[in-house]
Write a protein that holds these residues in place. Structure first.
Motif, PDB file in Angstrom:
ATOM      1  N   THR A   1       0.738  -1.305  -0.030  1.00 21.42           N
ATOM      2  CA  THR A   1      -0.143   0.127  -0.150  1.00 21.42           C
ATOM      3  C   THR A   1       0.883   1.284   0.071  1.00 21.42           C
ATOM      4  N   SER A   2       2.265   1.115  -0.266  1.00 21.96           N
ATOM      5  CA  SER A   2       3.062   2.285   0.133  1.00 21.96           C
ATOM      6  C   SER A   2       3.085   3.129  -1.489  1.00 21.96           C
ATOM      7  N   ASN A   3       2.777   2.543  -2.724  1.00 21.58           N
ATOM      8  CA  ASN A   3       2.518   3.144  -3.730  1.00 21.58           C
ATOM      9  C   ASN A   3       1.347   3.697  -4.085  1.00 21.58           C
ATOM     10  N   ILE A   4       0.796   4.897  -4.158  1.00 19.10           N
ATOM     11  CA  ILE A   4      -0.476   5.310  -4.235  1.00 19.10           C
ATOM     12  C   ILE A   4      -1.128   5.087  -5.567  1.00 19.10           C
ATOM     13  N   LEU A   5      -0.134   4.986  -6.762  1.00 16.79           N
ATOM     14  CA  LEU A   5      -0.516   4.766  -8.178  1.00 16.79           C
ATOM     15  C   LEU A   5      -1.108   3.462  -8.272  1.00 16.79           C
ATOM     16  N   GLN A   6      -0.450   2.387  -7.515  1.00 17.26           N
ATOM     17  CA  GLN A   6      -0.759   1.210  -7.580  1.00 17.26           C
ATOM     18  C   GLN A   6      -1.908   0.820  -6.650  1.00 17.26           C
ATOM     19  N   LEU A   7      -1.956   1.497  -5.366  1.00 18.96           N
ATOM     20  CA  LEU A   7      -3.128   1.243  -4.659  1.00 18.96           C
ATOM     21  C   LEU A   7      -4.330   1.390  -5.453  1.00 18.96           C
ATOM     22  N   PHE A   8      -4.302   2.484  -5.891  1.00 17.89           N
ATOM     23  CA  PHE A   8      -5.781   2.929  -6.503  1.00 17.89           C
ATOM     24  C   PHE A   8      -5.701   2.650  -8.241  1.00 17.89           C
ATOM     25  N   ASP A   9      -5.139   1.614  -8.458  1.00 18.08           N
ATOM     26  CA  ASP A   9      -5.180   1.214  -9.788  1.00 18.08           C
ATOM     27  C   ASP A   9      -6.693   0.991 -10.146  1.00 18.08           C
ATOM     28  N   HIS A  10      -7.039   1.751 -11.092  1.00 17.13           N
ATOM     29  CA  HIS A  10      -8.575   1.645 -11.526  1.00 17.13           C
ATOM     30  C   HIS A  10      -8.852   0.289 -12.262  1.00 17.13           C
ATOM     31  N   ARG A  11      -8.094  -0.267 -12.920  1.00 13.78           N
ATOM     32  CA  ARG A  11      -8.167  -1.456 -13.831  1.00 13.78           C
ATOM     33  C   ARG A  11      -8.305  -2.758 -12.705  1.00 13.78           C
ATOM     34  N   THR A  12      -7.630  -2.733 -11.768  1.00 16.93           N
ATOM     35  CA  THR A  12      -7.830  -3.858 -10.967  1.00 16.93           C
ATOM     36  C   THR A  12      -8.487  -3.830  -9.533  1.00 16.93           C
ATOM     37  N   VAL A  13      -8.253  -2.829  -8.939  1.00 15.23           N
ATOM     38  CA  VAL A  13      -8.962  -2.472  -7.606  1.00 15.23           C
ATOM     39  C   VAL A  13     -10.342  -2.131  -8.092  1.00 15.23           C
ATOM     40  N   TYR A  14     -10.701  -1.187  -8.836  1.00 13.21           N
ATOM     41  CA  TYR A  14     -11.948  -0.814  -9.189  1.00 13.21           C
ATOM     42  C   TYR A  14     -12.689  -1.642 -10.162  1.00 13.21           C
ATOM     43  N   ARG A  15     -12.097  -1.834 -11.361  1.00 10.80           N
ATOM     44  CA  ARG A  15     -12.905  -2.549 -12.207  1.00 10.80           C
ATOM     45  C   ARG A  15     -13.249  -4.101 -12.028  1.00 10.80           C
ATOM     46  N   LYS A  16     -11.872  -4.728 -11.754  1.00  9.48           N
ATOM     47  CA  LYS A  16     -11.858  -6.159 -11.445  1.00  9.48           C
ATOM     48  C   LYS A  16     -12.594  -6.338 -10.093  1.00  9.48           C
ATOM     49  N   GLY A  17     -12.577  -5.259  -9.294  1.00  4.05           N
ATOM     50  CA  GLY A  17     -13.269  -5.531  -7.773  1.00  4.05           C
ATOM     51  C   GLY A  17     -14.760  -5.589  -8.259  1.00  4.05           C
ATOM     52  N   ALA A  18     -15.225  -4.689  -9.219  1.00  2.00           N
ATOM     53  CA  ALA A  18     -16.683  -4.730  -9.594  1.00  2.00           C
ATOM     54  C   ALA A  18     -17.058  -5.996 -10.338  1.00  2.00           C
ATOM     55  N   SER A  19     -16.029  -6.323 -11.189  1.00  2.00           N
ATOM     56  CA  SER A  19     -16.404  -7.695 -11.992  1.00  2.00           C
ATOM     57  C   SER A  19     -16.286  -8.825 -11.121  1.00  2.00           C
ATOM     58  N   THR A  20     -15.997  -8.727 -10.112  1.00  2.00           N
ATOM     59  CA  THR A  20     -15.779 -10.133  -9.031  1.00  2.00           C
ATOM     60  C   THR A  20     -17.297  -9.773  -8.398  1.00  2.00           C
ATOM     61  N   LEU A  21     -17.720  -8.900  -7.918  1.00  2.00           N
ATOM     62  CA  LEU A  21     -19.240  -8.617  -7.636  1.00  2.00           C
ATOM     63  C   LEU A  21     -20.123  -9.363  -8.546  1.00  2.00           C
ATOM     64  N   HIS A  22     -19.996  -8.858  -9.893  1.00  2.68           N
ATOM     65  CA  HIS A  22     -20.651  -9.426 -11.011  1.00  2.68           C
ATOM     66  C   HIS A  22     -20.787 -10.711 -11.018  1.00  2.68           C
ATOM     67  N   MET A  23     -19.685 -11.527 -10.881  1.00  4.65           N
ATOM     68  CA  MET A  23     -19.381 -13.063 -11.015  1.00  4.65           C
ATOM     69  C   MET A  23     -20.084 -13.648  -9.839  1.00  4.65           C
ATOM     70  N   LEU A  24     -20.007 -12.926  -8.799  1.00  9.64           N
ATOM     71  CA  LEU A  24     -20.227 -13.485  -7.447  1.00  9.64           C
ATOM     72  C   LEU A  24     -21.739 -13.679  -7.445  1.00  9.64           C
ATOM     73  N   ARG A  25     -22.558 -12.390  -8.216  1.00  7.34           N
ATOM     74  CA  ARG A  25     -24.086 -12.437  -8.394  1.00  7.34           C
ATOM     75  C   ARG A  25     -24.486 -13.638  -9.059  1.00  7.34           C
ATOM     76  N   HIS A  26     -23.781 -13.975  -9.951  1.00 14.70           N
ATOM     77  CA  HIS A  26     -24.337 -15.257 -10.782  1.00 14.70           C
ATOM     78  C   HIS A  26     -23.859 -16.348  -9.899  1.00 14.70           C
ATOM     79  N   VAL A  27     -22.729 -16.628  -9.684  1.00 13.59           N
ATOM     80  CA  VAL A  27     -22.555 -17.976  -8.377  1.00 13.59           C
ATOM     81  C   VAL A  27     -23.634 -17.889  -7.567  1.00 13.59           C
ATOM     82  N   LEU A  28     -24.219 -16.907  -6.895  1.00 12.47           N
ATOM     83  CA  LEU A  28     -25.216 -17.322  -5.813  1.00 12.47           C
ATOM     84  C   LEU A  28     -26.541 -17.128  -6.169  1.00 12.47           C
TER      85      LEU A  28
END
Length: 649
Positions: free
Chosen positions: A383-410
């Motif tokens: 968490t020391s590199n702010i650019l990597q911490l707030f990576d839109h592609r992974t933390v934001y978009r892949k995080g949202a995609s994970t919830l989208h997938m969890l929705r279909h699993v459940l």
């Protein structure tokens, strides 16, 4: 937080632009590491702050008095430390009318208390300080202007609160309440958290705005913003007799655009309250205050927004944060996806509620396309590199995609019940949570183990690249046997392959059906009986999985089917009480898999029938078998192999 410039939420922030802002104020890499080493004091639990500021704009200067009330969490406490950068001058610290001694560190002030405090005692401190705050990270504290008019604003996420006020600058310790008093010249309005209790005119041509936040709040969510704002209010009617103000402070030159855009937020409040539970700060307000950086920030009860863009996606994202980020805050920045991935998914919830299923699917398609360009895991170990911490592609978009997938699993009903239970859980509501906490709620509500899902999608990297082929043969009993063979690559060993339920849409003329097959090995062959001859098969046509997919011909696919027989060692071994036995066969055929004791007596038949070509897994639950050494034997027409396993109780 949304880290965009004048683009929509789906635009990419130029790394060099953020780097320029990050390095503003002479913040070197070494200096950032100094900031991160100033760990918040775990010997106190903060209950209350009063942040009393006097802000001058000509020239820019800050004088402040912060009152802190905290309970001790250790016995015999005689010193404590608060986070505050040493660019701010501390004039004095007082406790019970005693002037205390203190020592300045690069990112903290260590205070010698007036006596030794016992466990659970209340410590009350007044810290008098002044200076020109640093502007680090995404802004921290800025003296700026618009149309040649002074404009002051703050944005403290993730490490910037210590730049302008003494506090415990860590998301894990929320104060139960905060008062924010700001004195400034009278032609300015001041935006902040909570309710506005009073505006007091002072004899020196200044006035004091007195804001009161009476819900628990993390230090990074405390904010102030002031200029010659224009002000207007929309109303969220959440019951037949009650309404909540949606209070908006905008630049006069942007008033018309704000009046046109912000009424949509009332509909967002209705949709989110229906899906997630009533807006959590209903006794205070929601609203917006413009500030001078690109993007937006989910300050509790009042989002800060970019200068002139009131993008609908951004409005939905920041409102979603009021549940995910403000009501429930990530316990550490490693779990930032619990804030940002959830808020990004809230955009899709709003799109679905406002515009229908097709809008939801289109938006998720955009989100998932960007998620595939990310790197690393959603969980941020560093968490020391702010650019990597707030990576839109992974933390934001892949995080949202994970919830989208969890929705279909459940399934829809269970998924949204999980979100509602998570939001309502008293362990986390107005507190903090980790990924494990959210996983545990989902497992409890659904009654299903989900470690496999979170391990690969939150702590793992990348996504599956599927290849598949299919064929259908007539069944002598009528209908057809459909064989589908799937393989995948991931480009990583974490995980080597993704376990997922996969939808397959099977179609023929004027007919289709969808079967869900659980992909647990790589490669894997499935055999399904259907009643019509298929003309096409699609893998995940609803785009529920973050993936790439290629359909191969049977000739191409023959290369990935095992060329020879094999029987692997069971895992785990020794085991108690269950274990997995894996074997590979080069063609579909009759297979026998049996377990024997050392005297040759058969203990269990695990398989005795036709099995598909490829890698096959068989699970043995030996709960009713005594401890000991056993032999398991695989037999086909052309192959026999035996291995030893150990059951230990």
């Amino acid at each position: 937080m949304v880290l965009t410039g004048a683009q929509t939420l789906f635009g990419q922030l130029r790394p060099q632009a953020l780097e320029e802002r990050t390095t503003a104020g002479c913040e070197s890499r070494r200096y950032m590491q100094t900031r991160l080493r100033s760990a918040s004091d775990s010997s106190i639990d903060v209950q209350y702050y009063k942040v009393n500021l006097r802000i001058s704009t000509a020239p820019g200067y800050l004088n402040g008095v912060v009152t802190m009330r905290a309970l001790t969490t250790v016995a015999n406490l005689s010193t404590l430390s608060l986070d505050l950068m040493n660019t701010m001058t501390v004039d004095s610290v007082k406790c019970e009318d005693n002037r205390l001694s203190f020592v300045r560190h690069p990112a903290a002030v260590a205070i010698n208390l007036n006596r030794s405090y016992g466990l659970g005692e209340m410590v009350v401190l007044d810290i008098y300080y002044r200076g020109i705050p640093l502007s680090t990270g995404f802004g921290s504290f800025e003296f700026g202007n618009h149309a040649d008019i002074p404009w002051v604003w703050t944005l403290s996420e993730p490490y910037g609160a210590k730049d302008w006020w003494p506090c415990k600058d860590h998301p894990s310790d929320k104060a139960d309440s905060v008062d924010i008093w700001v004195t400034c010249q009278r032609d300015f309005k001041v935006a902040s958290n909570g309710k506005l209790l009073a505006i007091v005119n002072n004899p020196d041509s200044t006035h004091t705005y007195k804001w009161a936040e009476r819900y628990p709040i993390a230090s990074y969510l405390v904010f102030v913003s002031l200029t010659n704002y224009a002000e207007f209010t929309n109303w969220f009617r959440y019951s037949p007799t009650d309404s909540m103000p949606v209070l908006n402070y905008v630049l006069p030159e942007h008033l018309a655009a704000a009046r046109d855009s912000f009424p949509k937020v009332v509909d967002m409040l209705r949709i989110f309250s229906g899906r997630l539970g009533l807006y959590p700060f209903i006794n205070e307000k929601y609203g917006h205050a413009q500030f001078g950086r690109g993007g937006a920030m989910e300050h509790q009860t009042m989002t800060s927004l970019i200068r002139a863009s009131f993008d609908e996606n951004t409005l939905a994202h920041e409102l979603g944060h009021q549940w995910f980020g403000d009501l429930i805050t990530c316990a550490s920045w490693q779990h930032l996806w619990l804030n940002e991935g959830f808020a990004s998914y809230c955009q899709a919830i709003y799109a679905e509620g406002a515009y229908g299923t097709s809008a939801y699917r289109n938006l998720m398609q955009q989100i998932m396309s960007i998620a595939k360009t990310g790197s690393g895991s959603v969980f941020r170990a560093d968490t020391s590199n702010i650019l990597q911490l707030f990576d839109h592609r992974t933390v934001y978009r892949k995080g949202a995609s994970t919830l989208h997938m969890l929705r279909h699993v459940l399934g829809d009903s269970i998924f949204f019940l999980c979100l509602q239970r998570y939001v309502a859980d008293p362990r986390f509501r107005f507190g903090v949570a980790t990924t494990t906490d959210f996983q545990n709620v989902c497992e409890f509500v659904s009654g299903r183990p989900l470690g496999w899902f979170f391990t690969q999608w939150i702590y793992g990297e990348k996504y599956p690249d599927y290849s598949f082929t299919w064929n259908a043969a007539p069944d002598t009993a009528g209908g057809y046997f459909l064989s589908i063979t799937v393989t995948q690559t991931t480009g990583t060993t974490n995980p080597p392959f993704f376990i997922m339920p996969i939808d397959f849409k099977v179609s023929s003329a004027a007919w289709d059906t969808t079967v869900v097959l659980f992909n647990t090995t790589n490669p894997q062959q499935f055999r399904v009986r259907i009643f019509r001859q298929p003309t096409s098969v699609e893998l995940d046509p609803g785009n529920w999985i973050l993936k790439d997919v290629t359909q191969l011909s049977s000739a191409d696919f023959s290369m990935i089917v095992p060329a020879k027989y094999s029987l692997e060692q069971n895992f785990p071994n020794p085991f108690n009480p269950s274990t997995k036995i894996r074997f590979s066969i080069p063609s579909q055929q009759l297979v026998s898999l049996r377990v024997f004791d050392l005297l040759g007596k058969e203990v269990r038949t695990l398989a005795n029938g036709e099995m598909p070509a490829g890698v096959n897994d068989i699970f043995w639950d030996a709960g009713d078998v005594a401890s000991g050494v056993y032999l398991y034997r695989l037999q086909t027409k052309d192959f026999t192999a035996t291995k030893k396993c150990i059951l230990v109780r």
